[in-house]
Scaffold this active site. Sequence first.
Site, PDB file in Angstrom:
ATOM      1  CD  GLU A 233       0.862  -5.630   7.201  1.00 54.08           C
ATOM      2  OE1 GLU A 233       0.244  -5.840   6.038  1.00 54.08           O
ATOM      3  OE2 GLU A 233       0.403  -4.966   8.127  1.00 54.08           O
TER       4      GLU A 233
ATOM      5  CE1 TYR B 247      -2.647   0.719  10.995  1.00 55.80           C
ATOM      6  CE2 TYR B 247      -2.018  -1.663  10.132  1.00 55.80           C
ATOM      7  CZ  TYR B 247      -1.650  -0.305  10.451  1.00 55.80           C
ATOM      8  OH  TYR B 247      -0.556   0.190   9.903  1.00 55.80           O
TER       9      TYR B 247
ATOM     10  CG  ASP C  39      -1.969   1.171   1.228  1.00 58.35           C
ATOM     11  OD1 ASP C  39      -2.443   1.541  -0.109  1.00 58.35           O
ATOM     12  OD2 ASP C  39      -2.329   1.598   2.449  1.00 58.35           O
TER      13      ASP C  39
ATOM     14  CD  GLU D  75       2.603  -1.519   9.470  1.00 57.48           C
ATOM     15  OE1 GLU D  75       1.352  -1.627   9.178  1.00 57.48           O
ATOM     16  OE2 GLU D  75       3.325  -1.796   8.459  1.00 57.48           O
TER      17      GLU D  75
END
Length: 656
Positions: free
Chosen positions: A460, A513, A216, A549
Amino acid sequence: MAAGASGGGVGRDMVGGCRLLLLLALGRAAAPPGGMLYPRESPSRERKELGGLWSFRADFSPGRDAGFVQRWYWQPLRQTGPVIDMPVPASFNDITQDPSLENYIGWVWYEKEVLLPLRWLQKDLNTRVVLRFGSAHYYSIVWVNGVQVVEHEGGHLPFEADISSIVQGSPGIPCRITVALNNTLTPHTLPPGSIQYMNDKTRYPKNYFVQNIRFDFFNYAGIHRPVVLYTTPSVYIDDITVTTTSSESVAMVQYQVSVVGSTLYSLSLSLRDQEGKVVATGDGPAGELKVLNPNLWWPYLMHENPGYRYSLEVKMQAQVDGALLEDIYTLPVGIRTVHVTSTRFLINGRPFYFHGVNKHEDADIRGKGLDWPLVVKDFNLLRWLGANSFRTSHYPYAEEIMDLCDAYGIVVIDECPGVGIKMLESFGNKSLQHHLVVMEELIRRDKNRPSVVMWSVANEPASELPPAAYYFKTVIAHTKALDPSRPVTFVTDANYALDRGAPYVDVICVNSYFSWYHDPGHLEVIPLQLATQFENWYKTYEKPIIQSEYGADSVPGLHSDPPLMFSEEYQKAMLKEYHSVFDKKRKEYVIGELIWNFADFMTNQGTTRVLGNKKGIFTRQRQPKSAAFVLRERYWKIANESSCLPLIIKSHTLFL
């Protein structure tokens, strides 16, 4: 997140035609031999910067291979067709108003002509001339005066070529440097990608394709870092490796030096402190320097003088054809140790807590190109924030950035470009061999940096897939064999019970997240879900954990009370929910927190992205959002609690 960059039609199986397919199929079984010392000037070495405007041409031919068919490297690029000016270093994507260049996939060509000093060109002076690229994305082929001198696969890392035999003996003739770059990503590159052809002729033009990626951030391309010419004697210092150990009153600096060009030489070494005083001396290609009462390299906010570095001057002398050659190289050296326990990360024997950021090399117009004003601004913001660390998400950063980390005491988790490893075929032997080479190149470049305390081999990946076990076991073992002095990790977003690579890491780095990608809008779930995440990981592996993160998008100036997603208030509220859990778990086994992200950054276009990713605590133009002040207050508080130097902590007013 999958994304794609569109391109025009091409008539071959891969962008750039058979040429790139052949190059990528051949690959490289190992990194090029030799060292990769940063080109520093010395009494025996000169350096010429090649930044500025280069001639540029994108190959828009149907097969993207006209440059090779017509051999553009045999003549000045301007004679092959229309060229434009292109700044170096910079990404080419955002420089023009041409949308076809913004998302271009395939071969582009750069060229620059330079005049070299006469003293570089005389063969009887035993001078070696080297052409070095800080990085170029992604596959590079370089010619000098029409002669191919080097190929390199992969971005983000340096490569070079000895061009002495080509340029010497022709004084007064310009040195023409031609570079062909291809930014195509395949399942076996790092990062991986794939080309998808759109065959529905009712919806797409003939041979229309997109470059699919599974990361991303925008896939910028170009010559991103400095290009230099530098000289050494024909017998020269090729590589230096330094490791350090220390106690309260004594430090030992172990060194290895390699010399190329002769087996008959002498080496002398002097270690100087910052006042220029010699504190230790040695000789020979390997040995140990003893330093009494050393000044250790400490992270920012852990010591009144963070980032202390000595200077190791290495002097080589050799006889060549009756003449005495001398080469001098000075390497900055920081004395520090790193140790990991089941609950702590220790630097110089003291617990270190990562309170920092994730970043990107990303900015308006120049893309990923090295930009000194931006670099200095970012470091001033880091210190204002009270950040003591960052991860080089998701690729190695410029050497110039790493130099400032060493100098300022900013701790670095040094990550390779292993992002987006999602496809099953990206775990095969071909991908694995390339990954091993990339780690060799990264460690060769950054092994002597005191700021680098841990290697990260991926971000990831699909580590729940069966092949991931052997893949990461191999990559991590290889990394540890290359550098036994540092811990190794990779950053995971997999389920703790399914992750097949986690058994091999020294530190668990986990991305999550909650209330954003999971249960969006529900801040109230964060405490339970985050605490459960930590407890599951620690119970399974009994290794220290970094929240590598976490974060939320916020559009600058968008406000909502009660907090709603994408508002500055929601970003603040999410951070505070995470922080409450961090404060409990850092008393046990959580050793760090790295916000995603330091600043907003560009991504491919998509329905979930409005001119890029907005998870920065600063805008892309480096203006603070509300969350920056929340994080600043927290980081200075943590530093104050953990420091025995209250006077130093008060000095944060210097960065107001």
